[in-house]
Design a protein around this motif. Structure first.
Motif, short mmCIF file in Angstrom:
data_model
loop_
_atom_site.label_atom_id
_atom_site.label_comp_id
_atom_site.label_asym_id
_atom_site.label_seq_id
_atom_site.Cartn_x
_atom_site.Cartn_y
_atom_site.Cartn_z
N ASN A 84 0.90 -1.13 -0.12
CA ASN A 84 0.02 -0.07 0.09
C ASN A 84 0.69 1.23 0.06
OD1 ASN A 84 -2.37 1.74 0.03
ND2 ASN A 84 -2.48 1.59 2.50
N ALA A 85 1.98 1.19 0.72
CA ALA A 85 2.81 2.38 0.77
C ALA A 85 3.58 2.63 -0.73
CB ALA A 85 4.13 2.25 1.64
N ALA A 86 3.92 1.62 -1.36
CA ALA A 86 4.32 2.12 -2.66
C ALA A 86 3.02 2.63 -3.18
CB ALA A 86 4.53 0.65 -3.20
N MET A 87 1.96 2.04 -3.23
CA MET A 87 1.06 2.87 -4.07
C MET A 87 0.57 4.18 -3.67
SD MET A 87 -2.92 0.98 -4.53
CE MET A 87 -3.68 1.49 -3.20
N GLN A 88 0.51 4.44 -2.11
CA GLN A 88 0.19 5.69 -1.74
C GLN A 88 1.09 6.67 -2.26
OE1 GLN A 88 -2.47 6.48 -0.82
NE2 GLN A 88 -3.37 4.30 -0.30
N LEU A 89 2.54 6.22 -2.29
CA LEU A 89 3.57 7.29 -2.55
C LEU A 89 3.63 7.90 -3.88
CD1 LEU A 89 7.18 5.92 -1.45
CD2 LEU A 89 6.11 8.15 -0.94
N VAL A 90 2.80 7.18 -4.76
CA VAL A 90 2.76 7.62 -6.08
C VAL A 90 1.36 8.11 -6.31
CG1 VAL A 90 4.40 6.39 -7.60
CG2 VAL A 90 2.05 5.27 -7.14
N ARG A 91 0.38 7.78 -5.49
CA ARG A 91 -1.05 8.30 -5.56
C ARG A 91 -1.26 9.67 -4.86
NH1 ARG A 91 -6.04 8.62 -3.07
NH2 ARG A 91 -5.07 8.40 -0.98
N ALA A 92 -0.99 9.68 -3.53
CA ALA A 92 -0.89 10.85 -2.83
C ALA A 92 0.19 11.17 -1.85
CB ALA A 92 -2.12 10.64 -1.93
N PRO A 93 1.48 11.22 -2.45
CA PRO A 93 2.60 11.30 -1.46
C PRO A 93 2.68 12.36 -0.48
CG PRO A 93 3.14 12.37 -3.86
CD PRO A 93 1.68 11.82 -3.87
N LYS A 94 2.07 13.53 -0.76
CA LYS A 94 2.05 14.47 0.47
C LYS A 94 1.43 14.19 1.75
CE LYS A 94 0.83 17.66 -2.65
NZ LYS A 94 0.61 19.04 -3.30
N GLN A 95 0.70 12.91 1.81
CA GLN A 95 0.11 12.37 3.01
C GLN A 95 1.31 12.05 4.05
OE1 GLN A 95 -1.52 8.43 2.88
NE2 GLN A 95 -1.42 8.53 0.72
N PHE A 96 2.44 11.85 3.44
CA PHE A 96 3.53 11.45 4.43
C PHE A 96 4.29 12.73 5.04
CE2 PHE A 96 2.90 7.97 1.52
CZ PHE A 96 2.60 7.07 2.30
N ASP A 97 5.10 12.54 6.30
CA ASP A 97 5.89 13.33 6.79
C ASP A 97 7.13 12.38 6.67
OD1 ASP A 97 7.32 15.37 8.15
OD2 ASP A 97 6.24 15.07 10.03
N VAL A 98 7.26 11.67 7.89
CA VAL A 98 8.42 10.77 8.07
C VAL A 98 8.03 9.20 7.92
CG1 VAL A 98 10.20 10.06 9.58
CG2 VAL A 98 9.56 12.46 9.63
N VAL A 99 8.66 8.59 7.31
CA VAL A 99 8.48 7.04 6.99
C VAL A 99 9.68 6.41 7.48
CG1 VAL A 99 8.01 5.32 5.12
CG2 VAL A 99 7.09 7.66 4.82
#
Ligand code: NAD
Length: 353
Positions: free
Chosen positions: A221-236
């Motif tokens: 899911n993280a791989a998918m979210q990184l290209v779908r909506a990357p700004k949702q992350f701060d620190v991974v």
């Protein structure tokens, strides 16, 4: 007190980009002594060893290390122990550089360079914290064996101890405290026991950092979210192999891997600093390489290992300035900008300083 920096230019474009970064460092007039040594393919050619004893000793006594990149087709056929990458992995494990920090920042001037839509990536500023000295890349036993039926079988071991998870977790929580206070731990806890433990230890740690909001995400899911909506992350924060893959994907969100620095730190803040990219043999020796990732790695080095935050800020501001001036190496070139060589880009940063 004079600080010692060891410079390891390495292979391919390594020497070209490191020359520019050292030029920038020299312009700051700080109390820093610079030494250099061989690593990777160039060390194999000179000594037969990708990490000669002399290099390792110098690295141990330095306050910080600046690395270009290692590897190239010339050494691809070498046996595992004399592959250039062995030099890099050896440095990371010998110096216990277990915490890899890879920021992925999209500079507004380069919004067009990303393959994603500008609205998806503009303002992107995430930090991937990758465990670097454990997990499946180092786990034992490993190898290729022949089974009784004559078929060959390759095998590796995915292993993390509680203390290994805790120390990378702490680095990530502390990094999150200094940023947006959100930490996403990436695992594969629906399949792999190692990451069930990973998740549990992160939960335990979260109690010590109540100001940081911890969430968990499965790696697919993280791989998918990184290209779908990357700004949702701060620190991974994630383990070695997942971090290797996700941080390259995050790098490409920003358009060019030629812009991204990285830091690999030990428990005391000593670190090795290097661009995220490799030795780019396809453009080596042609003056085409972008030196900005290496120059920005110098800024990280000044901030994390040499206690010179003001100088780090100056370098980052100078990089912004050359981008504002429209100067671009080929990898980040766009219409209306001025194409410059590796050396010209380094000179422009020096002039901006
Ligand atoms: P790479 O990062 O070297 O190159 C990928 C692409 O990006 C190439 O087209 C290259 O020209 C371009 N590129 C990379 N850095 C650039 C820069 N600063 N400016 C402009 N363009 C740039 O990855 P690769 O081609 O997969 O690997 C080449 C060699 O590098 C291999 O031997 C690999 O093992 C090694 N490698 C080393 C490191 C390291 O030293 N940390 C990391 C990754 C790969």
């Amino acid at each position: 007190m004079t600080k010692n920096v060891l410079v390891l230019p390495g292979d391919g474009i390594g020497p070209e980009i490191v020359t520019e970064a050292v030029k920038v460092l020299g312009t700051l007039n700080l109390d820093i002594e610079i030494d250099s040594a061989l690593v990777g393919g160039s060390a194999v050619d000179a000594t037969g060893n990708p990490l000669p004893e002399e290099t390792l000793n110098k690295a141990r006594s330095a306050d910080a290390i600046l690395l270009g990149a290692v590897g190239g087709p010339k050494w691809d056929g070498n046996p595992m122990e004399s592959r250039p990458e062995k030099g890099l992995l050896g440095l990371r494990s010998e110096l216990e550089l277990f915490a890899n920090f890879r920021p992925a920042i999209l500079y507004p001037q380069l919004a067009e360079a990303s393959t994603l839509k500008p609205e998806v990536v503009s303002g992107l500023d995430i930090l991937i914290v990758r465990e670097l000295t454990g997990g499946i890349y180092f786990g034992q036993p490993r190898g290729i064996r022949t089974l009784e039926n004559g078929e060959r079988e390759g095998y590796n071991t995915y292993v993390y101890s509680e203390s290994e998870i805790r120390r990378i977790g702490r680095q990530a929580f502390e990094a999150a405290q200094k940023r947006g206070k959100r930490l996403c731990s990436v695992d594969k806890s629906n399949v792999l026991e190692v990451t069930v433990l990973w998740k549990e230890v992160m939960e335990e740690l979260a109690k010590e950092y109540p100001d940081v909001e911890l969430s968990h995400m499965l790696v697919d899911n993280a791989a998918m979210q990184l290209v779908r909506a990357p700004k949702q992350f701060d620190v991974v924060v994630t383990g070695n192999m997942f971090g290797d893959i996700l941080s390259d994907a995050a790098a490409m969100l920003t358009g060019s891997i030629g812009m991204l620095p990285s830091a690999s730190l030990d428990k005391d803040g000593k670190g090795m600093y290097e661009p995220c990219h490799g030795s780019a043999p396809d453009i080596a020796g042609q003056g085409k390489a972008n030196p900005l990732a290496t120059i920005l790695s110098v800024a990280m080095m000044l901030r994390y290992s040499l206690d010179e935050s003001a100088a780090a800020d100056r370098i980052e501001a100078a990089v912004q300035k050359v981008l504002d001036q429209g100067l671009r190496t080929g990898d980040i070139m766009s219409e209306g900008c001025t194409l410059v060589s590796t050396e010209e880009m380094g000179d422009a940063v020096v002039a901006a300083l």
